[in-house]
Design a protein around this motif. Structure first.
Motif, PDB file in Angstrom:
ATOM      1  N   LEU A  95       6.318  -5.228 -33.923  1.00 52.91           N
ATOM      2  CA  LEU A  95       5.346  -4.695 -32.979  1.00 52.91           C
ATOM      3  C   LEU A  95       5.644  -3.215 -32.779  1.00 52.91           C
ATOM      4  O   LEU A  95       6.764  -2.854 -32.411  1.00 52.91           O
ATOM      5  N   MET A  96       4.680  -2.351 -33.051  1.00 54.90           N
ATOM      6  CA  MET A  96       4.855  -0.909 -32.917  1.00 54.90           C
ATOM      7  C   MET A  96       3.969  -0.388 -31.791  1.00 54.90           C
ATOM      8  O   MET A  96       2.754  -0.602 -31.794  1.00 54.90           O
ATOM      9  N   TYR A  97       4.590   0.309 -30.841  1.00 51.36           N
ATOM     10  CA  TYR A  97       3.850   0.965 -29.767  1.00 51.36           C
ATOM     11  C   TYR A  97       3.716   2.453 -30.082  1.00 51.36           C
ATOM     12  O   TYR A  97       4.713   3.141 -30.307  1.00 51.36           O
ATOM     13  N   ALA A  98       2.485   2.953 -30.077  1.00 52.98           N
ATOM     14  CA  ALA A  98       2.247   4.373 -30.306  1.00 52.98           C
ATOM     15  C   ALA A  98       2.732   5.196 -29.115  1.00 52.98           C
ATOM     16  O   ALA A  98       3.070   4.667 -28.052  1.00 52.98           O
ATOM     17  N   ASP A  99       2.757   6.504 -29.300  1.00 53.04           N
ATOM     18  CA  ASP A  99       3.081   7.411 -28.203  1.00 53.04           C
ATOM     19  C   ASP A  99       1.891   7.507 -27.243  1.00 53.04           C
ATOM     20  O   ASP A  99       0.890   6.798 -27.390  1.00 53.04           O
ATOM     21  N   GLY A 100       1.989   8.394 -26.256  1.00 54.11           N
ATOM     22  CA  GLY A 100       0.953   8.488 -25.239  1.00 54.11           C
ATOM     23  C   GLY A 100      -0.409   8.897 -25.765  1.00 54.11           C
ATOM     24  O   GLY A 100      -1.426   8.611 -25.121  1.00 54.11           O
ATOM     25  N   PHE A 101      -0.460   9.565 -26.904  1.00 57.25           N
ATOM     26  CA  PHE A 101      -1.742   9.959 -27.479  1.00 57.25           C
ATOM     27  C   PHE A 101      -2.464   8.783 -28.131  1.00 57.25           C
ATOM     28  O   PHE A 101      -3.655   8.883 -28.430  1.00 57.25           O
ATOM     29  N   GLY A 134      10.883  -7.533 -34.566  1.00 57.16           N
ATOM     30  CA  GLY A 134      11.367  -6.246 -34.080  1.00 57.16           C
ATOM     31  C   GLY A 134      10.281  -5.552 -33.286  1.00 57.16           C
ATOM     32  O   GLY A 134       9.086  -5.846 -33.432  1.00 57.16           O
ATOM     33  N   VAL A 135      10.710  -4.617 -32.432  1.00 52.86           N
ATOM     34  CA  VAL A 135       9.769  -3.807 -31.654  1.00 52.86           C
ATOM     35  C   VAL A 135      10.230  -2.362 -31.723  1.00 52.86           C
ATOM     36  O   VAL A 135      11.420  -2.074 -31.546  1.00 52.86           O
ATOM     37  N   THR A 136       9.304  -1.455 -31.988  1.00 56.76           N
ATOM     38  CA  THR A 136       9.627  -0.036 -31.990  1.00 56.76           C
ATOM     39  C   THR A 136       8.552   0.724 -31.256  1.00 56.76           C
ATOM     40  O   THR A 136       7.399   0.277 -31.175  1.00 56.76           O
ATOM     41  N   GLY A 137       8.916   1.883 -30.684  1.00 57.01           N
ATOM     42  CA  GLY A 137       7.938   2.654 -29.929  1.00 57.01           C
ATOM     43  C   GLY A 137       8.325   4.103 -29.825  1.00 57.01           C
ATOM     44  O   GLY A 137       9.488   4.488 -30.012  1.00 57.01           O
ATOM     45  N   TYR A 138       7.330   4.929 -29.476  1.00 61.70           N
ATOM     46  CA  TYR A 138       7.460   6.378 -29.449  1.00 61.70           C
ATOM     47  C   TYR A 138       6.956   6.909 -28.111  1.00 61.70           C
ATOM     48  O   TYR A 138       5.924   6.458 -27.606  1.00 61.70           O
ATOM     49  N   CYS A 139       7.715   7.839 -27.536  1.00 62.43           N
ATOM     50  CA  CYS A 139       7.345   8.410 -26.234  1.00 62.43           C
ATOM     51  C   CYS A 139       7.234   7.256 -25.221  1.00 62.43           C
ATOM     52  O   CYS A 139       8.135   6.432 -25.129  1.00 62.43           O
ATOM     53  N   ILE A 140       6.135   7.158 -24.489  1.00 60.22           N
ATOM     54  CA  ILE A 140       5.981   6.057 -23.537  1.00 60.22           C
ATOM     55  C   ILE A 140       6.056   4.711 -24.241  1.00 60.22           C
ATOM     56  O   ILE A 140       6.496   3.712 -23.673  1.00 60.22           O
ATOM     57  N   GLY A 141       5.653   4.679 -25.520  1.00 59.80           N
ATOM     58  CA  GLY A 141       5.769   3.448 -26.289  1.00 59.80           C
ATOM     59  C   GLY A 141       7.197   2.989 -26.468  1.00 59.80           C
ATOM     60  O   GLY A 141       7.460   1.797 -26.636  1.00 59.80           O
ATOM     61  N   GLY A 142       8.150   3.933 -26.443  1.00 63.82           N
ATOM     62  CA  GLY A 142       9.555   3.552 -26.524  1.00 63.82           C
ATOM     63  C   GLY A 142       9.999   2.766 -25.304  1.00 63.82           C
ATOM     64  O   GLY A 142      10.769   1.795 -25.409  1.00 63.82           O
ATOM     65  N   LEU A 143       9.510   3.173 -24.145  1.00 66.03           N
ATOM     66  CA  LEU A 143       9.818   2.422 -22.925  1.00 66.03           C
ATOM     67  C   LEU A 143       9.145   1.057 -22.953  1.00 66.03           C
ATOM     68  O   LEU A 143       9.751   0.046 -22.552  1.00 66.03           O
ATOM     69  N   LEU A 144       7.907   0.992 -23.441  1.00 61.57           N
ATOM     70  CA  LEU A 144       7.228  -0.301 -23.568  1.00 61.57           C
ATOM     71  C   LEU A 144       7.993  -1.221 -24.515  1.00 61.57           C
ATOM     72  O   LEU A 144       8.098  -2.429 -24.280  1.00 61.57           O
ATOM     73  N   SER A 202      13.614   2.925 -29.780  1.00 64.12           N
ATOM     74  CA  SER A 202      12.803   3.839 -28.983  1.00 64.12           C
ATOM     75  C   SER A 202      13.116   5.256 -29.426  1.00 64.12           C
ATOM     76  O   SER A 202      14.288   5.646 -29.504  1.00 64.12           O
ATOM     77  N   PHE A 203      12.052   6.032 -29.692  1.00 65.25           N
ATOM     78  CA  PHE A 203      12.217   7.408 -30.135  1.00 65.25           C
ATOM     79  C   PHE A 203      11.511   8.348 -29.160  1.00 65.25           C
ATOM     80  O   PHE A 203      10.354   8.126 -28.816  1.00 65.25           O
ATOM     81  N   HIS A 204      12.238   9.352 -28.716  1.00 66.57           N
ATOM     82  CA  HIS A 204      11.823  10.282 -27.654  1.00 66.57           C
ATOM     83  C   HIS A 204      11.093   9.537 -26.537  1.00 66.57           C
ATOM     84  O   HIS A 204      10.024   9.935 -26.084  1.00 66.57           O
TER      85      HIS A 204
END
Length: 249
Positions: A32-38, A126-136, A153-155
């Motif tokens: 599961l991949m969470y995008a950043d805030g954009f 696995g779960v990965t995310g970027y920006c706010i997605g990292g917190l999710l 979680s990245f940045h």
């Protein structure tokens, strides 16, 4: 690498999403991949394709689905610093409306959908995310310790909560964790405190500041992009997923 447009049933309606996966008939570990805030846009699709090319079924939901299908606001091809401020002024109400309760309800729906796909292995995900997605990503892993074996979680603002909230998050984790921080997001002292909290919670982790980076360093359509840091991100993410999900692809 195929990309399929999907709709995920949630308690608040259907969330639009896409999946990238190898063009083969066999099953693959799910991520599961969470995008950043954009949100979902071409660069996120390319990153999902890159990950899928290593043998994963990658599901990317539109976390702002309550506000409409992605992209929920119009985005330029390149998000420069001047545009960034105005864009986040429009996105911030959506981010603030994405409460902890909604985060966890959606995470339940996303993981249930991911693990039900015929292309996905029956094992952990696995779960990965970027920006706010990292917190999710971290909150999803903490809420589903039996299903999520790796989280990255990245940045992401993982250390931004109070010590009490951070402890409640970390003490629920059973997944192996990687946190890749931007130099501008936290000081070495902050990193030390965060890593002490991870150690105290017994979390199997790596957590480091990526040298010479600013917030958003993985995203090639922003001024924050750092090519060497993006490569370092893959050098950390792929072995993590390979270990935890037993994938040699």
């Amino acid at each position: 690498m195929p990309i399929t447009t999907l709709e995920i049933p949630t308690t608040d309606g259907r969330a639009d999403a896409f999946a990238a996966f190898p063009d083969q008939g066999e099953r693959h570990p799910g991520v599961l991949m969470y995008a950043d805030g954009f949100g979902i846009r071409p660069v996120v699709r390319e990153m999902a394709r890159e990950l899928a090319g290593h043998g994963y079924y990658v599901l990317v939901p539109n976390v702002f689905h309550r506000h409409g299908p992605a992209p929920v606001i119009e985005l330029p091809e390149h998000i420069g610093e001047e545009a960034r401020t105005a864009i986040f002024a429009r996105l911030m109400p959506m981010i603030q409306a994405h409460t902890d309760e909604r985060i966890l309800r959606d995470a339940d729906a996303y993981l249930s959908f991911l693990t039900s796909r015929p292309e996905v292995d029956a094992g952990p995900v696995g779960v990965t995310g970027y920006c706010i997605g990292g917190l999710l990503a971290m909150r999803t892993a903490a809420a589903h310790p039996g299903r999520v074996a790796a989280v990255a979680s990245f940045h992401g603002p993982v250390g931004a909560d109070s010590p009490e909230s951070l402890h409640r998050l970390l003490c629920k984790l059973t997944a192996e964790v990687h946190l890749g921080h931007a130099e501008t997001d936290l000081t070495p002292e902050d990193l030390g405190e965060l890593n002490q909290a991870l150690d105290a919670a017994g979390v199997d982790h790596t957590s480091e500041i990526y040298p010479g980076t600013v917030h958003g360093f993985t995203m090639s359509d922003t001024d924050a992009f750092n090519p060497s840091a993006l490569r370092h991100h893959w050098d950390r993410l792929l072995p993590l997923l390979g270990r935890a999900l037993a994938n040699d692809g």
